[in-house]
Design a protein around this motif. Structure first.
Motif, PDB file in Angstrom:
ATOM      1  N   TYR A 179       0.844  -1.202   0.000  1.00  0.00           N
ATOM      2  CA  TYR A 179       0.000   0.000   0.000  1.00  0.00           C
ATOM      3  C   TYR A 179       0.876   1.248   0.000  1.00  0.00           C
ATOM      4  N   THR A 180       0.253   2.355  -0.325  1.00  0.00           N
ATOM      5  CA  THR A 180       0.908   3.656  -0.167  1.00  0.00           C
ATOM      6  C   THR A 180       0.055   4.522   0.750  1.00  0.00           C
ATOM      7  N   SER A 181       0.691   5.527   1.349  1.00  0.00           N
ATOM      8  CA  SER A 181      -0.040   6.490   2.180  1.00  0.00           C
ATOM      9  C   SER A 181       0.819   7.742   2.308  1.00  0.00           C
ATOM     10  N   THR A 182       0.342   8.695   3.101  1.00  0.00           N
ATOM     11  CA  THR A 182       1.074   9.949   3.308  1.00  0.00           C
ATOM     12  C   THR A 182       1.103  10.264   4.798  1.00  0.00           C
ATOM     13  N   PHE A 183       2.306  10.477   5.348  1.00  0.00           N
ATOM     14  CA  PHE A 183       2.418  10.861   6.758  1.00  0.00           C
ATOM     15  C   PHE A 183       1.842  12.257   6.942  1.00  0.00           C
ATOM     16  N   LYS A 184       1.239  12.488   8.111  1.00  0.00           N
ATOM     17  CA  LYS A 184       0.795  13.844   8.438  1.00  0.00           C
ATOM     18  C   LYS A 184       2.045  14.709   8.608  1.00  0.00           C
ATOM     19  N   VAL A 215      10.075   5.452   3.049  1.00  0.00           N
ATOM     20  CA  VAL A 215       9.511   6.778   3.299  1.00  0.00           C
ATOM     21  C   VAL A 215      10.336   7.774   2.499  1.00  0.00           C
ATOM     22  N   GLU A 216       9.670   8.575   1.685  1.00  0.00           N
ATOM     23  CA  GLU A 216      10.375   9.609   0.918  1.00  0.00           C
ATOM     24  C   GLU A 216       9.578  10.892   1.102  1.00  0.00           C
ATOM     25  N   GLY A 217      10.176  11.856   1.830  1.00  0.00           N
ATOM     26  CA  GLY A 217       9.393  13.028   2.216  1.00  0.00           C
ATOM     27  C   GLY A 217       8.261  12.535   3.093  1.00  0.00           C
ATOM     28  N   GLU A 218       7.023  12.864   2.709  1.00  0.00           N
ATOM     29  CA  GLU A 218       5.877  12.417   3.508  1.00  0.00           C
ATOM     30  C   GLU A 218       5.241  11.150   2.940  1.00  0.00           C
ATOM     31  N   ARG A 219       5.717  10.737   1.776  1.00  0.00           N
ATOM     32  CA  ARG A 219       5.093   9.585   1.110  1.00  0.00           C
ATOM     33  C   ARG A 219       5.623   8.268   1.670  1.00  0.00           C
TER      34      ARG A 219
END
Ligand SMILES: Cc1cc2nc3c(=O)[nH]c(=O)nc-3n(C[C@H](O)[C@H](O)[C@H](O)COP(=O)(O)O)c2cc1C
Length: 107
Positions: free
Chosen positions: A7-12, A42-46
């Protein structure tokens, strides 16, 4: 039955490197105890994570991950049965995003 789930997501935005380090350490510990293995990039927030292990355990963990307030926009990319775990040496390790892309093409 073993499965692999990606899966993919985005950190706050408030999530720091230290938070990610702590999360990964706890995840590695839980995963090892539950016969789950995987990698996290993790790359940046991704975020991109691949989890593998017993179907029920992985699905239950993924439900917790989807509810986790530290990230948002969780998109399941793939889930499939597997014969053998690919990351069996690890509970959870952090790797560069490019490694996930490379793995995806070599699975
Ligand atoms: C991007 C991301 C990846 C995560 N990966 C794992 C993991 O592989 N293993 C794990 O035990 N928890 C992982 N967590 C933490 C879980 O979401 C959750 O906090 C943990 O399962 C405890 O859940 P509970 O508080 O509902 O018991 C991750 C969280 C995030 C935000």
């Amino acid at each position: 039955m073993l499965i692999r789930l990606a899966y993919t997501s985005t950190f706050k935005p408030h999530i720091t490197e230290a938070d990610i380090g702590e999360l990964t350490e706890k995840a590695a510990d839980f995963n090892k105890r539950n016969h789950i293995t995987g990698i996290l990039a993790v790359e940046g927030e991704r975020v991109c994570q691949i989890l593998e292990g017993p179907k029920e355990a992985v699905e239950k963990l993924f439900e917790s991950i989807q509810r986790d307030q530290r990230h948002f926009g969780v998109v399941e990319l793939d889930v499939a049965p597997i014969d053998k775990p690919r990351f069996e040496a690890w509970g959870m390790v952090r790797r560069p995003m490019v490694d996930i892309v490379t793995l995806a093409f070599s699975l």
